[in-house]
Design an enzyme around this catalytic site. Structure first.
Site: not given
Ligand code: SIN
Length: 197
Positions: A99, A26-27
């Site tokens: 992460e 999601y990011g």
């Molecule tokens: C994600 O993107 O799902 C986790 C957060 C990130 O790495 O920005």
């Protein structure tokens, strides 16, 4: 303060024995897929909402001047759009490292556009991790993002790349787009980079 979650994530055994696992991003996992995947599909999750409330001491900021990156915050009824990747379990070694500042793997129901769903994983930085910065107005978040840089680059590029990726996928997110608009107003992003205007 940064908070290394690699060891905790390596103990996560819920998908042991599976040859393939769906991962919901999601990011930065939407716009920077620096890992092998078998397939990827736009998807949503329910009861979580995307917020720039997590500190980044290792990628988009430093130990003393953290940036802000996306995490998910529980919100009953919310639907958050992102990208799901079908990966093999070996990929988690890379992802756990990427992460590592506060994100924990959590099992989650991932829903695809055709209405089907699969149990998969998502990395969430919950409010009890030491790198969590918490709620702030979109304006204050934009101000912090505008001045933050880290080993992975300018914090504003994370926001811009995410906003562009969401727009390209036809996904709405007022939190992300409001921060982006403040960054444009502050002169931190050239106005023509904002495809809304
Ligand atoms: C994600 O993107 O799902 C986790 C957060 C990130 O790495 O920005």
């Amino acid at each position: 303060m940064s908070f290394n979650t690699i060891a905790i994530n390596q103990r996560m055994d819920q998908f042991d024995g599976h040859h393939r696992v769906w991962l919901f991003g999601y990011g930065s996992l939407i716009f920077k897929a620096d890992f092998p995947y078998i397939e990827r599909r736009p998807a949503t999750i329910s009861n979580w909402t995307r917020r720039f409330w997590q500190g980044s001491h290792d990628h988009r900021g430093t130990e003393t001047a953290p940036g802000r990156v996306a995490t998910l915050v529980a919100q009953p009824g919310a639907v958050t759009a992102g990208m799901a990747y079908l990966i093999t379990p070996e990929v988690f070694t890379h992802l756990d490292h990427r992460e590592k500042n506060g994100y924990l793997r959590l099992a989650i129901d991932i829903r695809f556009d055709d209405g089907s769903s699969e149990l998969g994983l998502v990395y969430i930085a919950t409010e009890d991790n030491e790198a969590f910065l918490g709620e702030a107005s979109e304006f204050d978040i934009a101000r912090q993002i505008a001045r933050s840089h880290g080993p992975s680059g300018a914090n504003r590029d994370y926001l811009i790349d995410l906003a562009h990726a969401l727009r390209e996928l036809g996904m709405e997110d007022t939190h992300v787009f409001d921060i982006e608009r403040y960054l444009v107003d502050m002169g931190a992003i050239p106005a023509d980079a904002n495809h809304d205007s």
